[in-house]
Motif scaffolding. Structure first.
Motif, mmCIF file in Angstrom:
data_model
loop_
_atom_site.group_PDB
_atom_site.id
_atom_site.type_symbol
_atom_site.label_atom_id
_atom_site.label_comp_id
_atom_site.label_asym_id
_atom_site.label_seq_id
_atom_site.Cartn_x
_atom_site.Cartn_y
_atom_site.Cartn_z
ATOM 1 N N ILE A 129 0.838 -1.206 0.113
ATOM 2 C CA ILE A 129 0.025 0.006 -0.080
ATOM 3 C C ILE A 129 0.772 1.285 -0.032
ATOM 4 C CG2 ILE A 129 -1.753 -1.079 1.013
ATOM 5 C CD1 ILE A 129 -0.952 0.409 3.772
ATOM 6 N N ASN A 130 0.312 2.507 -0.235
ATOM 7 C CA ASN A 130 0.862 3.657 -0.110
ATOM 8 C C ASN A 130 0.589 4.175 1.126
ATOM 9 O OD1 ASN A 130 -0.077 3.789 -3.233
ATOM 10 N ND2 ASN A 130 2.278 4.341 -3.032
ATOM 11 N N ILE A 131 1.603 4.772 1.915
ATOM 12 C CA ILE A 131 1.121 5.517 3.036
ATOM 13 C C ILE A 131 1.374 7.021 2.667
ATOM 14 C CG2 ILE A 131 2.036 3.690 4.748
ATOM 15 C CD1 ILE A 131 4.667 5.263 5.203
ATOM 16 N N ASP A 132 0.798 7.908 3.405
ATOM 17 C CA ASP A 132 0.708 9.247 2.868
ATOM 18 C C ASP A 132 2.069 9.979 2.661
ATOM 19 O OD1 ASP A 132 -2.046 9.096 3.018
ATOM 20 O OD2 ASP A 132 -2.477 10.086 4.968
ATOM 21 N N ARG A 133 2.991 9.920 3.642
ATOM 22 C CA ARG A 133 4.278 10.452 3.520
ATOM 23 C C ARG A 133 5.244 10.175 4.250
ATOM 24 N NH1 ARG A 133 0.431 13.471 5.610
ATOM 25 N NH2 ARG A 133 0.739 14.642 7.923
ATOM 26 N N ALA A 134 6.490 10.319 4.143
ATOM 27 C CA ALA A 134 7.527 10.061 5.087
ATOM 28 C C ALA A 134 8.755 11.083 4.792
ATOM 29 C CB ALA A 134 8.180 8.638 4.731
ATOM 30 N N TYR A 135 9.388 11.356 5.844
ATOM 31 C CA TYR A 135 10.460 12.217 5.681
ATOM 32 C C TYR A 135 11.878 11.615 6.131
ATOM 33 C CZ TYR A 135 6.480 14.983 6.443
ATOM 34 O OH TYR A 135 5.178 15.539 6.279
ATOM 35 N N LEU A 136 12.844 12.267 5.221
ATOM 36 C CA LEU A 136 14.203 11.670 5.662
ATOM 37 C C LEU A 136 15.316 12.869 5.623
ATOM 38 C CD1 LEU A 136 14.207 8.305 3.359
ATOM 39 C CD2 LEU A 136 14.971 8.291 5.816
ATOM 40 N N ARG A 137 15.875 12.966 6.535
ATOM 41 C CA ARG A 137 16.946 14.207 6.520
ATOM 42 C C ARG A 137 18.219 13.626 7.200
ATOM 43 N NH1 ARG A 137 12.519 14.436 9.607
ATOM 44 N NH2 ARG A 137 12.659 14.423 11.895
ATOM 45 N N GLY A 138 19.224 14.326 6.860
ATOM 46 C CA GLY A 138 20.628 14.118 7.433
ATOM 47 C C GLY A 138 21.550 14.812 6.637
ATOM 48 N N GLY A 139 22.820 14.380 6.912
ATOM 49 C CA GLY A 139 23.950 14.831 6.163
ATOM 50 C C GLY A 139 25.075 14.104 6.050
ATOM 51 N N GLU A 140 26.134 14.391 5.081
ATOM 52 C CA GLU A 140 27.454 13.838 4.962
ATOM 53 C C GLU A 140 28.557 14.550 4.976
ATOM 54 O OE1 GLU A 140 24.196 11.220 2.757
ATOM 55 O OE2 GLU A 140 25.488 13.063 2.002
ATOM 56 N N LEU A 141 29.497 14.210 5.633
ATOM 57 C CA LEU A 141 30.929 14.872 5.528
ATOM 58 C C LEU A 141 31.896 14.306 5.035
ATOM 59 C CD1 LEU A 141 32.788 17.453 6.262
ATOM 60 C CD2 LEU A 141 32.944 16.308 8.650
ATOM 61 N N GLU A 142 32.643 14.500 4.257
ATOM 62 C CA GLU A 142 33.918 13.916 3.819
ATOM 63 C C GLU A 142 34.897 14.771 3.601
ATOM 64 O OE1 GLU A 142 33.895 10.167 0.747
ATOM 65 O OE2 GLU A 142 32.583 11.722 0.009
ATOM 66 N N ALA A 143 36.114 14.420 4.269
ATOM 67 C CA ALA A 143 37.314 15.143 4.455
ATOM 68 C C ALA A 143 38.893 14.515 4.437
ATOM 69 C CB ALA A 143 37.226 16.120 5.800
ATOM 70 N N SER A 144 39.685 15.111 3.523
ATOM 71 C CA SER A 144 41.134 14.372 3.416
ATOM 72 C C SER A 144 41.813 15.409 3.830
ATOM 73 C CB SER A 144 41.274 13.810 2.075
ATOM 74 O OG SER A 144 40.096 12.725 2.108
ATOM 75 N N TYR A 145 43.051 15.114 4.349
ATOM 76 C CA TYR A 145 44.238 15.920 4.629
ATOM 77 C C TYR A 145 45.551 15.012 4.370
ATOM 78 C CZ TYR A 145 47.568 18.853 6.823
ATOM 79 O OH TYR A 145 48.907 19.508 7.119
ATOM 80 N N GLN A 146 46.374 15.729 3.632
ATOM 81 C CA GLN A 146 47.599 15.057 3.202
ATOM 82 C C GLN A 146 48.735 15.910 3.652
ATOM 83 O OE1 GLN A 146 49.651 16.095 0.366
ATOM 84 N NE2 GLN A 146 51.261 14.831 0.904
ATOM 85 N N THR A 147 49.957 15.515 4.149
ATOM 86 C CA THR A 147 51.067 16.127 4.496
ATOM 87 C C THR A 147 52.329 15.232 4.384
ATOM 88 O OG1 THR A 147 52.038 17.445 5.976
ATOM 89 C CG2 THR A 147 50.722 16.004 7.192
ATOM 90 N N GLY A 148 53.109 15.499 3.751
ATOM 91 C CA GLY A 148 54.265 14.547 3.440
ATOM 92 C C GLY A 148 54.011 13.165 3.129
ATOM 93 N N ALA A 149 54.351 12.420 3.753
ATOM 94 C CA ALA A 149 53.957 10.923 3.595
ATOM 95 C C ALA A 149 53.006 10.404 4.280
ATOM 96 C CB ALA A 149 55.340 9.869 3.852
ATOM 97 N N GLN A 208 48.706 10.557 5.004
ATOM 98 C CA GLN A 208 47.034 10.927 4.713
ATOM 99 C C GLN A 208 46.069 10.532 5.724
ATOM 100 O OE1 GLN A 208 45.570 9.539 0.862
ATOM 101 N NE2 GLN A 208 43.804 10.914 0.900
ATOM 102 N N PHE A 209 45.186 11.459 5.926
ATOM 103 C CA PHE A 209 44.087 11.193 6.828
ATOM 104 C C PHE A 209 42.992 11.691 6.219
ATOM 105 C CE2 PHE A 209 48.103 12.882 9.013
ATOM 106 C CZ PHE A 209 48.147 11.781 10.062
ATOM 107 N N GLY A 210 41.845 10.825 6.775
ATOM 108 C CA GLY A 210 40.451 11.007 6.232
ATOM 109 C C GLY A 210 39.457 10.803 7.172
ATOM 110 N N ALA A 211 38.282 11.471 6.958
ATOM 111 C CA ALA A 211 37.277 11.192 7.711
ATOM 112 C C ALA A 211 35.906 11.334 7.059
ATOM 113 C CB ALA A 211 37.037 12.395 8.956
ATOM 114 N N ALA A 212 34.920 10.421 7.277
ATOM 115 C CA ALA A 212 33.720 10.261 6.548
ATOM 116 C C ALA A 212 32.473 10.337 7.651
ATOM 117 C CB ALA A 212 33.760 9.242 5.443
#
Length: 660
Positions: A521-541, A543-547
């Motif tokens: 069946i169909n339900i009337d409505r639904a909501y989804l909300r949120g976010g994403e963050l991707e970050a990278s940093y490189q120095t010399g040899a 590399q660091f990352g965060a997601a």
């Protein structure tokens, strides 16, 4: 922004801001006005995946739905995807070399891919740029790209290749593969690759069996391309052929003996064949003197087959209703042209396309829960990309008509269903400075009901011919950053933050109720909300990352949606210790999640380590050894998107690759 480390100047530069291909014209990821991620060949080598799920595990916003099994893979993007007993991707478009893959069957996975052939995976979260690939991509697009001859042939050579041997302890697996590329002239190239994967069982943190794959799995990839002046013809074919011997029928949860009481023998084991095929023929025309023509016409055929036969263990029989062969065959014809409309001070590319397709869903065993049927659709679309000074404007419009028709084996309905979707979208990015940009997008999406949703009659349920299409309104805003010499000379950083809200009208849900209540069946409505963050940093040899990915959702009554993944953080670090050695670690930290039935899936932390040895000189300079341990602490955990669980325990793996 490709930044070679001083100790790594030869082959594998660290890429903080990779080129993104699936949103139209090639661009670096930070300049695409939507939430995107790229897992390239270097990342895949570090992960040393045993399944496509291993490749996607660290991508923000993407969660596994199925299981640890090679044959239990299914995915969820931003809360879109199945949480039920069949791992299908409602609201997700899956592509292999541009061709759509779809499979849905009870207690089975949805995608069967040999990861050794994959060189690149791009994930578009949300419906932005889905204009080019198909309607209904409320969650997004997963685009996988296989290796080409140019990935194997060195500069100045006419041929080249690689051989690989690998072993993993959990799931128990052996891999042997060989790939060879040939380019005898500038106008012709070809590739042949063969991989053989022997799969055993996966185990939890206590050493107990989770899922038995028990399969010999050969895989074939063939490609050829011939250029005739401004024209080219390209042919490719890939096939996975897995033969399971006393393989668990339930590849999502395993045997589950006693699930429905002391006399339930489990789902049983069988001799199960899994076949996955992708064939495509492409003609292209790109005259050098005419910038308005860059045209391709593609004819493709894809098919996924599960053939289930009774196993040899009488103590673990498979129900007769679950035996037989189930096919998803798809023919598609697609024509597309990209015109360069650029002028003084701006660049503008306009893509126009049309496609027609037929999907044949068939089964040799009549089953009310797996109705047979045809889906026929035709679509036209337009996609515009404009860069003018500091402003980027992307816009798309897709119109699609679909007819769904049950076969004669469907007893509860013979009604054909016609539907159509109109999907406009717009995205804008403004570059505040050379380093900082802001962006936003608005997309309207229509997901048309599938055969299973219209004609399923499991448990005596009624058909659902009156289902309305899901209508999504997706809004995103974000900020992007990339810069060199941030904290010290020679370093570099890249970051992208996206916030989204998705309002879904007429969301399709299963009722699990007998007739006269429809199965869906169909339900009337639904909501989804949120976010994403991707970050990278490189120095010399280093590399660091965060997601980071966060998502929340509820229906019109405020009830929590069952498809929500864990909120999570993925942290990574890698060190190029010398010209020969690279060492790295990944940590996935997940927050617990309340489920609609009142239960709670606890939070968890899982840590992986890896090392890569690739001698820069000497007799072994063409050899690469990958070592890794997944889930180092042998953590017992169950992701929120798993139907039950748990996830597998510690896994030690090694592979040796030699290029020639």
């Amino acid at each position: 922004m490709t930044l070679p480390v001083a100790a790594q100047e030869m082959d594998n530069p660290i890429t903080l801001d990779p080129i993104f291909l699936s949103a139209g014209i090639e661009k670096v990821a930070s300049s695409v006005p939507q939430s995107v991620s790229v897992v390239d060949q270097g990342d895949i080598d570090d992960i040393a995946p045993e399944s496509i799920g291993d490749v996607l595990e660290t991508v923000p916003g993407v969660a596994g739905v199925g299981s640890s099994s090679f044959f239990g893979q299914g995915f969820n993007i931003r809360g879109f995807g199945s949480a039920g007993s069949a791992a299908h991707e409602a609201g997700i478009v899956q592509l292999i070399d541009g061709e759509e893959k779809y499979f849905e069957s009870y207690r089975q996975g949805a995608l069967f891919v040999e990861p050794d052939f994959i060189k690149r995976v791009e994930v578009l979260r949300g419906p932005g740029a889905s204009t080019l690939y198909g309607s209904g991509a409320l969650g997004g697009v997963i685009a996988m790209e296989t290796i080409d001859p140019g990935d194997l042939i060195r500069d100045g050579q006419t041929s080249g290749g690689r051989v690989k041997l690998g072993y993993a302890s959990n799931p128990d697996a052996l891999l042997g593969s060989i790939a060879w590329g040939w380019r005898p002239s500038d106008d012709f190239e070809a590739l042949a690759a063969l991989a053989y994967r022997k799969l055993g069982e996966s185990r939890d943190a206590d050493g107990d069996t989770l899922v038995r794959a028990n399969s010999d799995t050969p895989n074939l990839l063939l490609k050829a391309r011939r250029t005739f002046g401004d024209h080219h013809v390209e042919l490719s074919y890939q096939q996975l052929e897995a033969t399971g011997d006393d393989q668990d029928f339930n590849q999502i949860e395993g045997a589950q003996v006693g699930l429905f009481g002391p006399f339930f023998p489990g789902w049983g084991v069988g001799d199960i064949t899994t076949r996955d095929q992708v064939a495509r023929l492409e003609w292209g025309w790109n005259p050098a003197e005419n910038r308005y023509v860059d045209a391709t016409v593609t004819l493709s055929y894809t098919n996924t087959i599960k053939d289930v036969r009774q196993g040899s263990d009488p103590a673990e029989p498979i129900s007769d209703t679950l035996l037989g062969r189930r096919d998803y065959a798809l023919w598609k014809l697609k024509a597309q042209n990209t015109a360069d409309l650029s002028g003084a001070g701006y660049s503008h590319f306009l893509t126009l396309g049309a496609e027609t397709l037929e999907q044949d869903r068939s089964s040799t065993t009549i089953s009310s829960s797996h109705p047979e049927g045809y889906t026929r659709a035709s679509a036209v679309y337009a996609w515009s990309e404009l860069d003018w000074g500091r402003v980027t404007v992307n816009g798309g419009l897709r119109y699609e008509r679909q007819r769904t028709e049950p076969k004669g084996s469907v007893a509860i309905s013979d009604e054909r269903i016609d539907a159509e979707s109109v999907e406009p979208q717009m995205a804008v990015m403004y570059r505040l400075t050379d380093d900082w940009s802001v962006f936003g997008s608005l997309a309207f999406v229509n997901r048309l009901p599938a055969v299973d949703e219209l004609y399923d009659g499991f448990g005596g349920g009624a058909p659902s011919p009156d289902l309305r299409d899901e209508q999504g309104k997706n809004i995103e805003i974000g900020i992007s950053y990339r810069a060199d010499d941030v904290f010290r000379a020679g370093d570099a950083a890249a970051m992208k933050l996206t916030l989204f809200r998705n309002h879904i009208d007429d969301m399709i849900v299963r009722t699990n109720e007998p007739a006269p209540t429809p199965s869906y069946i169909n339900i009337d409505r639904a909501y989804l909300r949120g976010g994403e963050l991707e970050a990278s940093y490189q120095t010399g040899a280093w590399q660091f990352g965060a997601a980071v990915s966060v998502v929340d959702g509820e229906d019109q009554d405020g009830a929590v949606l069952n498809t929500l993944p864990n909120d999570r953080v993925v942290l990574s670090a890698q060190w190029q210790a010398s010209d020969d050695w690279k060492i790295g670690t990944r940590s996935l930290l997940a927050k617990g999640r309340d489920k609609p039935d009142g239960t709670h899936r606890g939070g968890f932390g899982v840590h992986d380590i890896f090392a890569v040895w690739s001698p820069a000189r000497g007799a072994l300079q063409d050899v690469q050894v990958n070592l890794g341990i997944d889930n180092v602490t042998n953590r017992d955990y169950t992701p929120a998107t798993y139907l039950t669980g748990p996830a597998p325990g510690r896994n030690a793996k090694i592979s040796v690759t030699r290029r020639f």
